[in-house]
Design a protein around this motif. Structure first.
Motif, PDB file in Angstrom:
ATOM      1  N   VAL A 118      -4.973  11.357   4.997  1.00 39.48           N
ATOM      2  CA  VAL A 118      -3.534  11.554   4.789  1.00 39.48           C
ATOM      3  C   VAL A 118      -2.733  10.375   5.323  1.00 39.48           C
ATOM      4  O   VAL A 118      -1.709   9.987   4.756  1.00 39.48           O
ATOM      5  CB  VAL A 118      -3.080  12.872   5.443  1.00 39.48           C
ATOM      6  CG1 VAL A 118      -1.565  13.032   5.330  1.00 39.48           C
ATOM      7  CG2 VAL A 118      -3.779  14.052   4.792  1.00 39.48           C
ATOM      8  N   TRP A 119      -3.187   9.782   6.414  1.00 39.59           N
ATOM      9  CA  TRP A 119      -2.460   8.676   7.028  1.00 39.59           C
ATOM     10  C   TRP A 119      -2.625   7.357   6.285  1.00 39.59           C
ATOM     11  O   TRP A 119      -1.915   6.396   6.566  1.00 39.59           O
ATOM     12  CB  TRP A 119      -2.889   8.508   8.476  1.00 39.59           C
ATOM     13  CG  TRP A 119      -2.300   9.530   9.377  1.00 39.59           C
ATOM     14  CD1 TRP A 119      -2.776  10.780   9.639  1.00 39.59           C
ATOM     15  CD2 TRP A 119      -1.086   9.408  10.135  1.00 39.59           C
ATOM     16  NE1 TRP A 119      -1.939  11.437  10.514  1.00 39.59           N
ATOM     17  CE2 TRP A 119      -0.906  10.625  10.833  1.00 39.59           C
ATOM     18  CE3 TRP A 119      -0.154   8.388  10.307  1.00 39.59           C
ATOM     19  CZ2 TRP A 119       0.181  10.840  11.673  1.00 39.59           C
ATOM     20  CZ3 TRP A 119       0.926   8.596  11.137  1.00 39.59           C
ATOM     21  CH2 TRP A 119       1.089   9.815  11.814  1.00 39.59           C
ATOM     22  N   GLY A 120      -3.549   7.289   5.341  1.00 36.39           N
ATOM     23  CA  GLY A 120      -3.763   6.050   4.618  1.00 36.39           C
ATOM     24  C   GLY A 120      -4.360   4.979   5.513  1.00 36.39           C
ATOM     25  O   GLY A 120      -5.029   5.270   6.505  1.00 36.39           O
ATOM     26  N   ASP A 121      -4.104   3.719   5.170  1.00 34.35           N
ATOM     27  CA  ASP A 121      -4.648   2.605   5.945  1.00 34.35           C
ATOM     28  C   ASP A 121      -3.720   2.332   7.122  1.00 34.35           C
ATOM     29  O   ASP A 121      -3.005   1.335   7.176  1.00 34.35           O
ATOM     30  CB  ASP A 121      -4.786   1.375   5.047  1.00 34.35           C
ATOM     31  CG  ASP A 121      -5.613   0.275   5.703  1.00 34.35           C
ATOM     32  OD1 ASP A 121      -6.056   0.467   6.852  1.00 34.35           O
ATOM     33  OD2 ASP A 121      -5.808  -0.772   5.063  1.00 34.35           O
ATOM     34  N   PHE A 122      -3.748   3.224   8.092  1.00 38.12           N
ATOM     35  CA  PHE A 122      -2.774   3.188   9.190  1.00 38.12           C
ATOM     36  C   PHE A 122      -2.890   1.916  10.019  1.00 38.12           C
ATOM     37  O   PHE A 122      -1.882   1.314  10.393  1.00 38.12           O
ATOM     38  CB  PHE A 122      -2.965   4.413  10.079  1.00 38.12           C
ATOM     39  CG  PHE A 122      -2.001   4.481  11.231  1.00 38.12           C
ATOM     40  CD1 PHE A 122      -0.682   4.865  11.031  1.00 38.12           C
ATOM     41  CD2 PHE A 122      -2.410   4.148  12.520  1.00 38.12           C
ATOM     42  CE1 PHE A 122       0.215   4.914  12.086  1.00 38.12           C
ATOM     43  CE2 PHE A 122      -1.521   4.201  13.581  1.00 38.12           C
ATOM     44  CZ  PHE A 122      -0.214   4.584  13.365  1.00 38.12           C
ATOM     45  N   ASP A 123      -4.100   1.482  10.326  1.00 45.63           N
ATOM     46  CA  ASP A 123      -4.275   0.302  11.165  1.00 45.63           C
ATOM     47  C   ASP A 123      -3.682  -0.940  10.509  1.00 45.63           C
ATOM     48  O   ASP A 123      -3.051  -1.766  11.176  1.00 45.63           O
ATOM     49  CB  ASP A 123      -5.756   0.073  11.469  1.00 45.63           C
ATOM     50  CG  ASP A 123      -6.327   1.129  12.405  1.00 45.63           C
ATOM     51  OD1 ASP A 123      -5.529   1.792  13.102  1.00 45.63           O
ATOM     52  OD2 ASP A 123      -7.558   1.299  12.426  1.00 45.63           O
ATOM     53  N   SER A 124      -3.884  -1.063   9.206  1.00 45.65           N
ATOM     54  CA  SER A 124      -3.320  -2.206   8.484  1.00 45.65           C
ATOM     55  C   SER A 124      -1.800  -2.144   8.468  1.00 45.65           C
ATOM     56  O   SER A 124      -1.111  -3.158   8.647  1.00 45.65           O
ATOM     57  CB  SER A 124      -3.862  -2.234   7.058  1.00 45.65           C
ATOM     58  OG  SER A 124      -3.261  -3.258   6.302  1.00 45.65           O
ATOM     59  N   GLN A 142      15.160  14.394   7.957  1.00 46.12           N
ATOM     60  CA  GLN A 142      16.371  14.502   7.147  1.00 46.12           C
ATOM     61  C   GLN A 142      16.094  14.082   5.705  1.00 46.12           C
ATOM     62  O   GLN A 142      16.575  14.715   4.752  1.00 46.12           O
ATOM     63  CB  GLN A 142      17.475  13.624   7.752  1.00 46.12           C
ATOM     64  CG  GLN A 142      18.818  13.711   7.049  1.00 46.12           C
ATOM     65  CD  GLN A 142      19.456  15.080   7.213  1.00 46.12           C
ATOM     66  OE1 GLN A 142      19.266  15.734   8.240  1.00 46.12           O
ATOM     67  NE2 GLN A 142      20.219  15.522   6.225  1.00 46.12           N
ATOM     68  N   TRP A 143      15.318  13.052   5.549  1.00 45.23           N
ATOM     69  CA  TRP A 143      14.959  12.565   4.214  1.00 45.23           C
ATOM     70  C   TRP A 143      14.175  13.612   3.432  1.00 45.23           C
ATOM     71  O   TRP A 143      14.425  13.840   2.241  1.00 45.23           O
ATOM     72  CB  TRP A 143      14.144  11.284   4.362  1.00 45.23           C
ATOM     73  CG  TRP A 143      13.702  10.639   3.083  1.00 45.23           C
ATOM     74  CD1 TRP A 143      14.488  10.175   2.074  1.00 45.23           C
ATOM     75  CD2 TRP A 143      12.346  10.374   2.694  1.00 45.23           C
ATOM     76  NE1 TRP A 143      13.709   9.630   1.073  1.00 45.23           N
ATOM     77  CE2 TRP A 143      12.396   9.735   1.433  1.00 45.23           C
ATOM     78  CE3 TRP A 143      11.110  10.597   3.293  1.00 45.23           C
ATOM     79  CZ2 TRP A 143      11.243   9.332   0.760  1.00 45.23           C
ATOM     80  CZ3 TRP A 143       9.968  10.183   2.629  1.00 45.23           C
ATOM     81  CH2 TRP A 143      10.039   9.562   1.376  1.00 45.23           C
ATOM     82  N   LEU A 144      13.236  14.260   4.089  1.00 47.23           N
ATOM     83  CA  LEU A 144      12.444  15.289   3.420  1.00 47.23           C
ATOM     84  C   LEU A 144      13.277  16.516   3.071  1.00 47.23           C
ATOM     85  O   LEU A 144      12.988  17.217   2.100  1.00 47.23           O
ATOM     86  CB  LEU A 144      11.268  15.704   4.305  1.00 47.23           C
ATOM     87  CG  LEU A 144      10.188  14.647   4.541  1.00 47.23           C
ATOM     88  CD1 LEU A 144       9.134  15.172   5.500  1.00 47.23           C
ATOM     89  CD2 LEU A 144       9.545  14.201   3.228  1.00 47.23           C
ATOM     90  N   ARG A 187       5.265  12.866  -0.284  1.00 44.56           N
ATOM     91  CA  ARG A 187       4.204  13.871  -0.166  1.00 44.56           C
ATOM     92  C   ARG A 187       3.370  13.638   1.095  1.00 44.56           C
ATOM     93  O   ARG A 187       2.976  14.582   1.778  1.00 44.56           O
ATOM     94  CB  ARG A 187       3.316  13.824  -1.414  1.00 44.56           C
ATOM     95  CG  ARG A 187       4.009  14.329  -2.663  1.00 44.56           C
ATOM     96  CD  ARG A 187       3.224  14.058  -3.911  1.00 44.56           C
ATOM     97  NE  ARG A 187       1.997  14.857  -3.963  1.00 44.56           N
ATOM     98  CZ  ARG A 187       1.125  14.777  -4.966  1.00 44.56           C
ATOM     99  NH1 ARG A 187       1.349  13.950  -5.987  1.00 44.56           N
ATOM    100  NH2 ARG A 187       0.035  15.521  -4.962  1.00 44.56           N
ATOM    101  N   ARG A 188       3.095  12.379   1.391  1.00 42.42           N
ATOM    102  CA  ARG A 188       2.319  12.055   2.594  1.00 42.42           C
ATOM    103  C   ARG A 188       3.053  12.505   3.850  1.00 42.42           C
ATOM    104  O   ARG A 188       2.481  13.131   4.747  1.00 42.42           O
ATOM    105  CB  ARG A 188       2.068  10.543   2.644  1.00 42.42           C
ATOM    106  CG  ARG A 188       1.106  10.110   3.743  1.00 42.42           C
ATOM    107  CD  ARG A 188       1.029   8.602   3.851  1.00 42.42           C
ATOM    108  NE  ARG A 188       0.632   7.969   2.618  1.00 42.42           N
ATOM    109  CZ  ARG A 188      -0.618   7.858   2.204  1.00 42.42           C
ATOM    110  NH1 ARG A 188      -1.597   8.366   2.926  1.00 42.42           N
ATOM    111  NH2 ARG A 188      -0.904   7.232   1.070  1.00 42.42           N
ATOM    112  N   MET A 189       4.341  12.207   3.922  1.00 43.31           N
ATOM    113  CA  MET A 189       5.100  12.537   5.120  1.00 43.31           C
ATOM    114  C   MET A 189       5.366  14.031   5.233  1.00 43.31           C
ATOM    115  O   MET A 189       5.487  14.560   6.338  1.00 43.31           O
ATOM    116  CB  MET A 189       6.410  11.743   5.157  1.00 43.31           C
ATOM    117  CG  MET A 189       6.208  10.229   5.288  1.00 43.31           C
ATOM    118  SD  MET A 189       5.122   9.754   6.670  1.00 43.31           S
ATOM    119  CE  MET A 189       6.022  10.423   8.074  1.00 43.31           C
ATOM    120  N   GLU A 190       5.477  14.721   4.110  1.00 43.64           N
ATOM    121  CA  GLU A 190       5.588  16.181   4.172  1.00 43.64           C
ATOM    122  C   GLU A 190       4.363  16.779   4.846  1.00 43.64           C
ATOM    123  O   GLU A 190       4.465  17.700   5.659  1.00 43.64           O
ATOM    124  CB  GLU A 190       5.750  16.752   2.764  1.00 43.64           C
ATOM    125  CG  GLU A 190       7.148  16.563   2.188  1.00 43.64           C
ATOM    126  CD  GLU A 190       7.254  17.032   0.751  1.00 43.64           C
ATOM    127  OE1 GLU A 190       6.178  17.175   0.102  1.00 43.64           O
ATOM    128  OE2 GLU A 190       8.372  17.235   0.267  1.00 43.64           O
TER     129      GLU A 190
END
Length: 216
Positions: free
Chosen positions: A71-77, A179-181, A119-122
């Motif tokens: 869900v977090w994707g390529d977080f380190d990058s 707020q954005w969501l 969708r990821r942040m939700e």
């Protein structure tokens, strides 16, 4: 708090019936997000994702350490990119102006990527299992901010001010994302810019809406 659009697919050298096997991080993410939308995050298993992608569990784990990690994707990058944005800011730019500019730039997305990022942040902000999993990643994000503040102020990274700015900036960003969501019509970059300006100004520009009685 940024990520890429998980929409890229992978081809196959042999003609196959149905969907080709997914062989990229982005394709696994796209298929997983489709499953999360249909079944729910907690009801979707790694086996479900691997089956949808027509790959083995072993292949899945080559790209992601876990379902939560996906869900977090390529977080380190992404975190390295945030660090680079802060490092590239000219030293004559005031510290909080530089931080606000980096936060806003870091969270700008191409229009096509915005639905995927939403969708990821939700998931990240609303799924209890992912909220618990976010602790280490939030700590890493704060440490990037704290290191920047420490460098600008000549203080140790574990001193009060760098720690404080790291925590305050993260909380400000989370508030803007929530707020954005909650409102599809808002612009994420504008919300973050406004929120960071409020933080920078110490929230001092707002008159009380009611008068408080004088202390006896």
């Amino acid at each position: 708090m940024a990520s890429s659009n998980p929409t890229a697919g992978a081809g196959s050298r042999r003609l196959r019936v149905g969907r080709p096997s997914a062989t990229s991080r982005d394709e696994l993410e796209r298929l997983a997000f489709e499953l999360f939308a249909r079944k729910g995050f907690e009801q979707t298993t790694v086996d479900d994702i691997a089956a949808a992608a027509k790959v083995s569990r072993r292949t899945f784990f080559r790209y992601h350490a876990s379902k939560n990690d996906l869900v977090w994707g390529d977080f380190d990058s992404q975190l390295a990119g945030f660090r680079d944005l802060l490092a590239a800011c000219p030293p004559e730019v005031p510290m909080m102006d530089a931080l606000r500019g980096a936060v806003v730039s870091f969270n700008r997305f191409n229009p096509a990527d915005v639905p995927w990022h939403r969708r990821r942040m939700e998931l990240i902000l609303r799924v209890p299992a992912l909220q618990a999993d976010s602790t280490l990643r939030y700590a890493s994000w704060r440490s990037v901010v704290a290191a920047f503040v420490a460098d600008r102020t000549g203080r140790p990274q574990d001193a009060l001010l760098p720690r404080q700015v790291g925590y305050a900036t993260l909380a400000t960003c989370i508030a803007a994302y929530e707020q954005w969501l909650a409102d599809d019509g808002t612009d994420l970059a504008e919300l973050l810019d406004t929120a960071m300006r409020e933080l920078q100004g110490g929230f001092g520009g707002h008159a009380p809406t009611t008068a408080f009685p004088a202390a006896p």
